[in-house]
Design an enzyme around this catalytic site. Structure first.
Site, PDB file in Angstrom:
ATOM      1  N   SER A  56       0.881  -1.122  -0.114  1.00 43.83           N
ATOM      2  CA  SER A  56      -0.027   0.045   0.061  1.00 43.83           C
ATOM      3  C   SER A  56       0.910   1.385  -0.055  1.00 43.83           C
ATOM      4  O   SER A  56       1.591   1.493  -0.829  1.00 43.83           O
ATOM      5  CB  SER A  56      -1.035  -0.175   1.293  1.00 43.83           C
ATOM      6  OG  SER A  56      -1.918   0.871   1.042  1.00 43.83           O
ATOM      7  N   ASP A  98      -8.883  -4.293  -6.268  1.00 45.98           N
ATOM      8  CA  ASP A  98      -8.624  -3.387  -5.233  1.00 45.98           C
ATOM      9  C   ASP A  98      -9.037  -1.954  -5.465  1.00 45.98           C
ATOM     10  O   ASP A  98      -8.930  -1.564  -6.559  1.00 45.98           O
ATOM     11  CB  ASP A  98      -6.819  -3.182  -5.509  1.00 45.98           C
ATOM     12  CG  ASP A  98      -6.379  -2.406  -4.076  1.00 45.98           C
ATOM     13  OD1 ASP A  98      -7.125  -1.570  -3.469  1.00 45.98           O
ATOM     14  OD2 ASP A  98      -5.191  -2.755  -3.608  1.00 45.98           O
ATOM     15  N   HIS A 100      -7.678  -5.070  -1.675  1.00 46.74           N
ATOM     16  CA  HIS A 100      -6.704  -4.383  -0.967  1.00 46.74           C
ATOM     17  C   HIS A 100      -6.370  -5.288   0.287  1.00 46.74           C
ATOM     18  O   HIS A 100      -6.435  -4.965   1.305  1.00 46.74           O
ATOM     19  CB  HIS A 100      -6.893  -2.953  -0.596  1.00 46.74           C
ATOM     20  CG  HIS A 100      -5.891  -2.012  -0.137  1.00 46.74           C
ATOM     21  ND1 HIS A 100      -5.006  -1.657  -1.362  1.00 46.74           N
ATOM     22  CD2 HIS A 100      -5.386  -1.709   0.716  1.00 46.74           C
ATOM     23  CE1 HIS A 100      -4.143  -0.943  -0.908  1.00 46.74           C
ATOM     24  NE2 HIS A 100      -4.303  -0.794   0.531  1.00 46.74           N
TER      25      HIS A 100
END
Length: 346
Positions: A209, A291, A323
């Site tokens: 991330s 995602d 995600h």
């Protein structure tokens, strides 16, 4: 987190202090505030029954989430037995809490997970955490323990922007994704080298991330520090990222990142895609096809551009993930792939 114990006229308060949580009991009658011992380092939930019994859900570096009951005087009874099958806590690694000074004198608290001597392979992983307004804490991560079991030491710095160090500290990353935090991570690497914990020939870079974004940015701007790099769903271009986030994120993007027109020069400077020429080390990129936060195109474009330059890039797209890794079989697949990648590039 604050909970009211009506039966005993007290308040329980949980405060986040860097890598740990602290539990306090405040007596409403006497106004006495006492720190209360806990069986874990990170507290996820507190519950007070009508009887006044206190329950806690929490975890530590080698202890997954479990439920505990207070039995008085800072003593606790463990009610659940959520654990890693086939292992006990002594088979795993608790982190050391260390600190180093960054480029501008700012102190950065960090977690250092040292591989056990019998497993130590001499390699270290730098792990810039996600968020960025989050932090790495003393809580169980199966990925970390898998790396440690294979002999990798892990260093996880809570660079500027991390939570748990006050509001001024956490705001330092706003409209500064790629300068201050990047230099904090460079100072972390230099600290590892100064302490003879690692070297450029022995250091891997892994992040997810925002940590994936930082892994890409560090790779592009400082490839001389790393052996190889793993990016897990990291934004690669701030211009495309700011326009692709979920609708409920859009109102905060101005405060978080800035405006792509007004701040064009900074967006260019802080976008990993600007530094393709520096991304010379072997890479593994992992992305969830569904995602919504960091869309697949963010990984697609960096992989395509690097492959066009003839770079060594492996790319795994998980068609049924967003995600993160919600399915245990995918989690195992990803960890196995990462371990194979690291071993191949030792």
């Amino acid at each position: 987190m604050i909970k009211h114990d009506k039966e005993n006229q007290a308040l329980y308060l949980v405060t986040e202090k860097g890598v740990e949580d602290i539990l306090y009991r405040y007596d409403l009658a006497s106004s006495e505030l006492l720190k209360t011992g806990t069986p874990v380092d990170v507290i996820e939930k507190l519950h007070i029954a009508k009887s006044g019994t206190l329950y806690l859900l929490g975890r530590s570096g080698t202890v997954p989430l479990n439920l505990f009951q207070s039995i008085g005087a800072g003593e606790w009874k463990q009610l659940t037995n959520n654990r890693v099958l086939g292992l006990n806590s002594t088979d795993m690694v608790e982190p050391d809490v260390v600190a180093y000074t960054s480029f501008d004198g700012l102190e950065i608290e960090s977690l250092l997970f040292k591989a056990k001597p019998e497993y130590d392979n001499g390699y270290t992983i730098l792990w810039p955490h996600g968020g960025p307004q989050a932090s790495e804490r003393k809580m169980f991560r199966s990925m970390f323990q898998a790396f440690l079991n294979r002999g990798y030491t892990i260093f996880a710095p809570n660079f500027r922007g991390s939570t748990g160090y006050g509001s001024s500290f956490v705001k330092m990353v706003e409209q500064d994704w790629g300068e201050g935090p990047r230099l904090d991570n460079i100072a972390a690497i230099e600290w590892l080298f100064e302490k003879n914990i690692s070297s450029p020939e022995k250091l891997f870079l892994v992040g997810g991330s925002y940590g994936g974004y930082m892994a890409l940015l560090l790779h592009g701007r400082h490839p001389e520090y790393f052996k190889a790099v793993i990016d897990i769903f990291g934004p690669s271009d701030l211009f495309t990222f700011v326009n692709s986030v979920p609708p409920h994120w859009k109102p905060i993007m101005e405060r978080w990142l800035g405006d792509p027109e007004r701040d064009k020069e900074r967006f260019i400077k802080d976008s990993p895609v600007t530094y393709l020429d520096g991304m010379t080390k072997p890479m593994l990129v992992i992305q969830g096809a569904k995602d919504p936060r960091v869309v697949k195109e963010e990984s697609d474009q960096i992989v395509a551009k690097l492959r066009d330059k003839g770079r060594d890039v492996e790319y795994l797209v998980l068609d049924d993930e967003g995600h993160g890794f919600s399915k245990k079989e995918n989690e195992i697949k990803v960890y196995s792939l990462m371990l194979d990648f690291l071993e191949k590039h030792q």
